[in-house]
Scaffold this motif. Sequence first.
Motif, PDB file in Angstrom:
ATOM      1  N   ILE A 140      20.296  -6.330  -4.221  1.00 43.87           N
ATOM      2  CA  ILE A 140      20.871  -5.768  -2.997  1.00 43.87           C
ATOM      3  C   ILE A 140      20.518  -6.636  -1.797  1.00 43.87           C
ATOM      4  CG2 ILE A 140      20.660  -3.860  -1.355  1.00 43.87           C
ATOM      5  CD1 ILE A 140      20.563  -1.932  -3.656  1.00 43.87           C
ATOM      6  N   SER A 141      19.272  -7.070  -1.714  1.00 46.59           N
ATOM      7  CA  SER A 141      18.833  -7.897  -0.591  1.00 46.59           C
ATOM      8  C   SER A 141      19.637  -9.180  -0.494  1.00 46.59           C
ATOM      9  CB  SER A 141      17.339  -8.215  -0.734  1.00 46.59           C
ATOM     10  OG  SER A 141      16.913  -9.099   0.280  1.00 46.59           O
ATOM     11  N   GLY A 142      19.791  -9.873  -1.618  1.00 46.01           N
ATOM     12  CA  GLY A 142      20.545 -11.127  -1.615  1.00 46.01           C
ATOM     13  C   GLY A 142      22.001 -10.923  -1.277  1.00 46.01           C
ATOM     14  N   PHE A 143      22.588  -9.838  -1.800  1.00 49.30           N
ATOM     15  CA  PHE A 143      24.005  -9.570  -1.545  1.00 49.30           C
ATOM     16  C   PHE A 143      24.248  -9.238  -0.074  1.00 49.30           C
ATOM     17  CE2 PHE A 143      27.681  -6.621  -1.551  1.00 49.30           C
ATOM     18  CZ  PHE A 143      28.642  -7.501  -2.041  1.00 49.30           C
ATOM     19  N   MET A 144      23.365  -8.432   0.523  1.00 49.89           N
ATOM     20  CA  MET A 144      23.557  -8.051   1.923  1.00 49.89           C
ATOM     21  C   MET A 144      23.299  -9.226   2.875  1.00 49.89           C
ATOM     22  SD  MET A 144      22.043  -4.140   1.884  1.00 49.89           S
ATOM     23  CE  MET A 144      22.372  -3.865   3.620  1.00 49.89           C
ATOM     24  N   LYS A 145      22.433 -10.155   2.478  1.00 52.50           N
ATOM     25  CA  LYS A 145      22.249 -11.357   3.283  1.00 52.50           C
ATOM     26  C   LYS A 145      23.498 -12.226   3.230  1.00 52.50           C
ATOM     27  CE  LYS A 145      17.212 -11.592   2.884  1.00 52.50           C
ATOM     28  NZ  LYS A 145      16.058 -12.290   2.253  1.00 52.50           N
ATOM     29  N   ARG A 146      24.128 -12.267   2.064  1.00 50.71           N
ATOM     30  CA  ARG A 146      25.348 -13.054   1.915  1.00 50.71           C
ATOM     31  C   ARG A 146      26.510 -12.395   2.645  1.00 50.71           C
ATOM     32  NH1 ARG A 146      27.303 -15.064  -3.996  1.00 50.71           N
ATOM     33  NH2 ARG A 146      25.329 -16.206  -3.778  1.00 50.71           N
ATOM     34  N   HIS A 147      26.530 -11.058   2.659  1.00 50.37           N
ATOM     35  CA  HIS A 147      27.629 -10.308   3.290  1.00 50.37           C
ATOM     36  C   HIS A 147      27.032  -9.300   4.269  1.00 50.37           C
ATOM     37  CE1 HIS A 147      30.344 -12.080   0.359  1.00 50.37           C
ATOM     38  NE2 HIS A 147      29.536 -11.666  -0.604  1.00 50.37           N
ATOM     39  N   PRO A 148      26.680  -9.724   5.468  1.00 56.52           N
ATOM     40  CA  PRO A 148      26.012  -8.832   6.421  1.00 56.52           C
ATOM     41  C   PRO A 148      26.864  -7.665   6.888  1.00 56.52           C
ATOM     42  CG  PRO A 148      26.573 -10.941   7.445  1.00 56.52           C
ATOM     43  CD  PRO A 148      26.810 -11.098   5.974  1.00 56.52           C
ATOM     44  N   GLY A 149      28.159  -7.682   6.612  1.00 63.20           N
ATOM     45  CA  GLY A 149      29.024  -6.569   6.972  1.00 63.20           C
ATOM     46  C   GLY A 149      28.967  -5.418   5.983  1.00 63.20           C
ATOM     47  N   VAL A 150      28.211  -5.573   4.905  1.00 63.43           N
ATOM     48  CA  VAL A 150      28.084  -4.531   3.883  1.00 63.43           C
ATOM     49  C   VAL A 150      26.819  -3.722   4.135  1.00 63.43           C
ATOM     50  CG1 VAL A 150      27.744  -4.079   1.424  1.00 63.43           C
ATOM     51  CG2 VAL A 150      29.350  -5.839   2.150  1.00 63.43           C
ATOM     52  N   THR A 151      26.929  -2.409   4.013  1.00 62.21           N
ATOM     53  CA  THR A 151      25.753  -1.533   4.029  1.00 62.21           C
ATOM     54  C   THR A 151      25.723  -0.765   2.712  1.00 62.21           C
ATOM     55  OG1 THR A 151      26.980   0.244   5.136  1.00 62.21           O
ATOM     56  CG2 THR A 151      25.741  -1.292   6.522  1.00 62.21           C
ATOM     57  N   MET A 152      24.525  -0.511   2.198  1.00 63.96           N
ATOM     58  CA  MET A 152      24.387   0.119   0.886  1.00 63.96           C
ATOM     59  C   MET A 152      23.289   1.166   0.914  1.00 63.96           C
ATOM     60  SD  MET A 152      24.652  -3.310  -1.515  1.00 63.96           S
ATOM     61  CE  MET A 152      24.504  -2.385  -3.037  1.00 63.96           C
ATOM     62  N   GLU A 153      23.375   2.103  -0.020  1.00 67.18           N
ATOM     63  CA  GLU A 153      22.317   3.073  -0.282  1.00 67.18           C
ATOM     64  C   GLU A 153      21.912   2.951  -1.746  1.00 67.18           C
ATOM     65  OE1 GLU A 153      23.027   7.155   0.967  1.00 67.18           O
ATOM     66  OE2 GLU A 153      24.639   6.425   2.273  1.00 67.18           O
ATOM     67  N   LEU A 154      20.647   3.216  -2.019  1.00 63.86           N
ATOM     68  CA  LEU A 154      20.137   3.207  -3.392  1.00 63.86           C
ATOM     69  C   LEU A 154      19.594   4.577  -3.730  1.00 63.86           C
ATOM     70  CD1 LEU A 154      19.283   1.822  -6.034  1.00 63.86           C
ATOM     71  CD2 LEU A 154      17.180   1.077  -4.864  1.00 63.86           C
ATOM     72  N   ARG A 155      20.142   5.198  -4.761  1.00 63.17           N
ATOM     73  CA  ARG A 155      19.657   6.484  -5.253  1.00 63.17           C
ATOM     74  C   ARG A 155      18.904   6.252  -6.564  1.00 63.17           C
ATOM     75  NH1 ARG A 155      23.504  10.188  -3.074  1.00 63.17           N
ATOM     76  NH2 ARG A 155      23.841   9.478  -0.924  1.00 63.17           N
TER      77      ARG A 155
END
Length: 302
Positions: free
Chosen positions: A111-126
């Motif tokens: 998740i960390s690597g993906f959000m750094k690559r795409h800063p326009g994405v927000t995610m939640e982890l359950r």
Amino acid sequence: MIDFRKLEAFCKVYELKSFSQAGKELFLSQPTISAHVLSLEKELEVQLLDRMGRMVLPTAAGEVLYQYARQAFASIEAAKAEITQLQDEITGHFVVGGSTIPAHYLIPPIISGFMKRHPGVTMELRVGDSSRIIEMVSEGEITLGIVGAQDSHPELAYTPVIDDELVFIAPTDMFPDGTSLSSRDLGRYPWIMRESGSGTRKSFTRVLADKGVDVRRFTAGLTVDSTQAVLQCVKAGLGVSMTSCLAVTDMVDRGELRIIPLTDVVVRRQFYCVHHAKRHFFPAVSGFILYLKEKTKLFRNA
């Protein structure tokens, strides 16, 4: 037409079962949240929530509205993402679920690597056991999950992500150096068991059953609902267990736990990415799956 802000307030109260917590999540005062929900109830001419002191529970009408509202919000997010894709951007918000081991050891760096690559994405982890995460995917509560077991739900699709091995662990002072055990020795010791919905428990139960060993006959010193709890209980000398090699490596290296080799059985399993086969993936989710494939190297048929 129902006001979007009122619907958002209702959904947040439904999810958190609290007007005050919903206000904190939406950065609104509790009276404002209450006013939004009350206005919505007046507009629809039906009670949506039962207020029972500090407890808030949905009525039957509230359950119906929430299901449709969730679909509406998902459609809006998908529309935003697809429109943004026309500008060659990946953006949007989605929820990923993970059973205990993936949630602690696999998913966070991805998740960390993906959000750094795409800063326009927000995610939640359950986080939950495998059965719970699969249930959440099936019911549409989360977009996809990474789990250590499969279910037979006909509308769910599973794709292998990465291989794992389960190892037998014990307190450092329980066995002398050089000890190895057979599968039939395992029932002699008190066990720290994962809950019945755990993918880890299902995996070693199935493999040991093939050796004629019934895990149900083991003495369960304690049943816990997370891998971290298993590790700490074994470290404290409360019993033995089996867990992921991914989870235990650091503690073994620090001399806090021991892996005892088994002479006649190897317990291997896979982690799977599970999603609803009929659910539309907007660009951020598709991009995350591709990134998962890139990082795990074993993701197939994405």
